[in-house]
Design a protein around this motif. Structure first.
Motif, PDB file in Angstrom:
ATOM      1  N   GLN A  28      34.225  45.094  24.669  1.00 16.66           N
ATOM      2  CA  GLN A  28      34.280  44.017  25.622  1.00 16.66           C
ATOM      3  C   GLN A  28      34.525  42.994  25.384  1.00 16.66           C
ATOM      4  OE1 GLN A  28      30.028  44.105  27.058  1.00 16.66           O
ATOM      5  NE2 GLN A  28      30.127  46.025  28.471  1.00 16.66           N
ATOM      6  N   ALA A  29      35.289  42.124  26.055  1.00 20.67           N
ATOM      7  CA  ALA A  29      35.677  40.871  25.819  1.00 20.67           C
ATOM      8  C   ALA A  29      34.738  39.751  26.247  1.00 20.67           C
ATOM      9  CB  ALA A  29      37.129  40.561  26.400  1.00 20.67           C
ATOM     10  N   THR A  30      34.070  40.001  27.323  1.00 18.75           N
ATOM     11  CA  THR A  30      33.240  39.115  27.751  1.00 18.75           C
ATOM     12  C   THR A  30      31.670  39.012  26.730  1.00 18.75           C
ATOM     13  OG1 THR A  30      32.165  40.588  29.188  1.00 18.75           O
ATOM     14  CG2 THR A  30      34.117  39.049  30.028  1.00 18.75           C
ATOM     15  N   THR A  31      31.015  37.746  27.066  1.00 16.55           N
ATOM     16  CA  THR A  31      29.585  37.848  26.450  1.00 16.55           C
ATOM     17  C   THR A  31      28.694  37.964  27.310  1.00 16.55           C
ATOM     18  OG1 THR A  31      30.217  36.197  24.638  1.00 16.55           O
ATOM     19  CG2 THR A  31      28.225  36.397  24.857  1.00 16.55           C
ATOM     20  N   GLN A  32      27.763  38.950  26.823  1.00 16.67           N
ATOM     21  CA  GLN A  32      26.388  39.299  27.714  1.00 16.67           C
ATOM     22  C   GLN A  32      25.608  37.957  27.961  1.00 16.67           C
ATOM     23  OE1 GLN A  32      25.283  42.276  29.033  1.00 16.67           O
ATOM     24  NE2 GLN A  32      23.464  41.392  29.801  1.00 16.67           N
ATOM     25  N   THR A  33      25.349  37.698  29.196  1.00 17.85           N
ATOM     26  CA  THR A  33      24.320  36.548  29.428  1.00 17.85           C
ATOM     27  C   THR A  33      22.753  37.030  29.679  1.00 17.85           C
ATOM     28  OG1 THR A  33      26.175  35.199  30.048  1.00 17.85           O
ATOM     29  CG2 THR A  33      23.811  34.562  31.178  1.00 17.85           C
ATOM     30  N   ILE A  34      21.886  36.474  29.225  1.00 14.97           N
ATOM     31  CA  ILE A  34      20.556  37.228  29.544  1.00 14.97           C
ATOM     32  C   ILE A  34      19.765  35.728  30.155  1.00 14.97           C
ATOM     33  CG2 ILE A  34      20.499  38.876  27.518  1.00 14.97           C
ATOM     34  CD1 ILE A  34      18.801  36.565  26.011  1.00 14.97           C
ATOM     35  N   GLN A  35      19.063  36.150  31.066  1.00 12.43           N
ATOM     36  CA  GLN A  35      18.415  35.216  31.664  1.00 12.43           C
ATOM     37  C   GLN A  35      16.681  35.033  31.152  1.00 12.43           C
ATOM     38  OE1 GLN A  35      17.719  36.518  35.786  1.00 12.43           O
ATOM     39  NE2 GLN A  35      19.827  35.565  36.400  1.00 12.43           N
ATOM     40  N   VAL A  36      16.543  33.915  30.940  1.00 12.68           N
ATOM     41  CA  VAL A  36      15.093  33.307  30.325  1.00 12.68           C
ATOM     42  C   VAL A  36      14.273  32.635  31.163  1.00 12.68           C
ATOM     43  CG1 VAL A  36      13.952  32.182  28.316  1.00 12.68           C
ATOM     44  CG2 VAL A  36      16.269  33.267  28.002  1.00 12.68           C
ATOM     45  N   ASP A  37      12.937  33.301  31.373  1.00 18.38           N
ATOM     46  CA  ASP A  37      12.211  32.588  32.376  1.00 18.38           C
ATOM     47  C   ASP A  37      11.465  31.444  31.759  1.00 18.38           C
ATOM     48  OD1 ASP A  37      10.279  32.162  34.459  1.00 18.38           O
ATOM     49  OD2 ASP A  37       9.366  33.825  34.236  1.00 18.38           O
ATOM     50  N   LEU A  38      11.353  29.950  32.330  1.00 16.12           N
ATOM     51  CA  LEU A  38      11.095  28.969  31.767  1.00 16.12           C
ATOM     52  C   LEU A  38       9.924  28.505  32.796  1.00 16.12           C
ATOM     53  CD1 LEU A  38      14.228  26.565  31.335  1.00 16.12           C
ATOM     54  CD2 LEU A  38      13.067  28.402  29.848  1.00 16.12           C
ATOM     55  N   SER A  39       9.014  29.312  33.428  1.00 16.91           N
ATOM     56  CA  SER A  39       7.787  28.935  34.390  1.00 16.91           C
ATOM     57  C   SER A  39       6.843  28.576  33.097  1.00 16.91           C
ATOM     58  CB  SER A  39       7.600  30.045  34.970  1.00 16.91           C
ATOM     59  OG  SER A  39       7.178  31.335  34.292  1.00 16.91           O
ATOM     60  N   GLY A  40       6.844  29.115  31.977  1.00 13.97           N
ATOM     61  CA  GLY A  40       5.610  28.705  31.109  1.00 13.97           C
ATOM     62  C   GLY A  40       5.778  27.433  30.549  1.00 13.97           C
ATOM     63  N   LEU A  41       7.029  26.756  30.876  1.00  8.50           N
ATOM     64  CA  LEU A  41       7.194  25.214  30.381  1.00  8.50           C
ATOM     65  C   LEU A  41       6.349  24.369  31.203  1.00  8.50           C
ATOM     66  CD1 LEU A  41      10.912  24.951  29.775  1.00  8.50           C
ATOM     67  CD2 LEU A  41       9.135  25.591  28.173  1.00  8.50           C
TER      68      LEU A  41
END
Length: 315
Positions: free
Chosen positions: A81-94
């Motif tokens: 794969q040429a593209t980089t995987q993106t992951i979502q991070v939940d910031l509600s804990g901030l």
């Protein structure tokens, strides 16, 4: 060079041997890609569920290393794969603290990957954030375009953008650095009519900056253009140290491209051509280059004749 000659029996044995080698390799490859492997991939981080009341600065890179467990064939496809995987991070804990621990979000992150891949860990495991006061500001929209025009056609007036301004919110020290917000590039070929389109704003490169709205209407006026030749008086700048300056010639001929709509409106009075006497006084050049300091918008300068002029000065 001697040529190896094989009889029919030897050729048959060699063929059987080659087939055995191929079948063995295929069996090994099938076995290898069926096994489970643990491998690491680089992933970009996208923040979601950001607290409305807090503006944040990530204190680390937005790229993390994700350890995955998957079959060998999935490892092969991931590598290609040429593209980089993106992951979502939940910031509600901030809302309650200044850090996020990936170990507490592995279930949320695993749901973003195919069912036959399992996220084991993420490095670094903890993301830290610095907080500041949330602020908002309105900035103008800048529409980007890359258009291929039909012959003798071009943009003939200023672009019209609605809304002209968008609202950005985020940390004060980041917001004040943003002077405008660009759209995605508008592209088209063989253009000879006005363009009316919806342009989406460029994706935010900073996770702590929000923009609203996310799209604008853009009108690009397009019309037929033609060539026009004008004679413009030539002026001398920075001549205070001289009692008089005589330029030879005293006028220059400008060739410009102008729309048919504005052909009669564009006159020599709309242009200003100058030479800078400091070029001679400081650099001792023998002829002065002509500089166009004023011209109507969407007039395209094609040629200046002459490009350099002679002069006489009296001190």
């Amino acid at each position: 060079m001697p040529v190896l000659k094989l009889n029919k029996t030897q050729r048959r044995k060699l063929s059987i041997f080659a087939k055995c080698i191929i079948f063995s390799f295929l069996a090994w490859a099938l076995f290898a890609i069926s096994n489970d492997y643990v491998f690491t991939v680089k992933s970009n981080v996208q923040y979601v569920n950001v607290p409305d009341s807090r503006a944040f600065h990530p204190l680390q890179s937005d790229t993390v290393s994700v350890r995955l467990q998957a079959k060998g064939w999935q490892l092969l496809f991931t590598t290609l794969q040429a593209t980089t995987q993106t992951i979502q991070v939940d910031l509600s804990g901030l809302e309650r603290r200044n850090w996020i621990v990936f170990a507490n979000q592995l279930g949320f992150i695993n749901r973003q990957f195919p069912a036959n891949q399992r996220v084991i860990s993420v490095s670094p495991d903890t993301l830290y954030f610095d907080f500041s006061k949330q602020t908002e500001r309105k900035v103008p929209v800048k529409a980007l375009y890359n258009l291929q025009f039909s012959k003798q056609y071009d943009v003939i007036d200023e672009l019209r953008i609605s809304p002209e301004y968008v609202t950005i919110t985020g940390p004060l020290e980041d917001v004040v650095q943003i002077e405008h917000w660009e759209t995605d590039t508008i592209r088209s070929a063989a253009v000879k009519n006005d363009i009316h389109t919806i342009a989406y704003l460029k994706q935010n490169q900073r996770a702590n900056i929000n923009v609203y709205p996310t799209s604008v209407e853009v009108d690009i006026p397009v019309g037929e253009i033609t060539e026009k030749i004008l004679e413009v008086p030539l002026k001398a700048e920075n001549m205070q140290r001289f009692s008089s300056v005589k330029l030879l010639p005293g006028k220059v001929k400008l060739t410009v491209m102008v729309s048919l709509r504005d052909y009669t409106k564009v006159t020599s009075n709309a242009f200003e051509a100058v030479v800078n006497m400091d070029d001679w006084a400081d650099n001792d050049i023998s002829s002065l280059p002509v500089i166009i300091t004023q011209m109507p918008k969407f007039c395209k300068l094609v040629k200046i004749e002459p490009q350099n002029v002679d002069f006489f000065v009296r001190r």
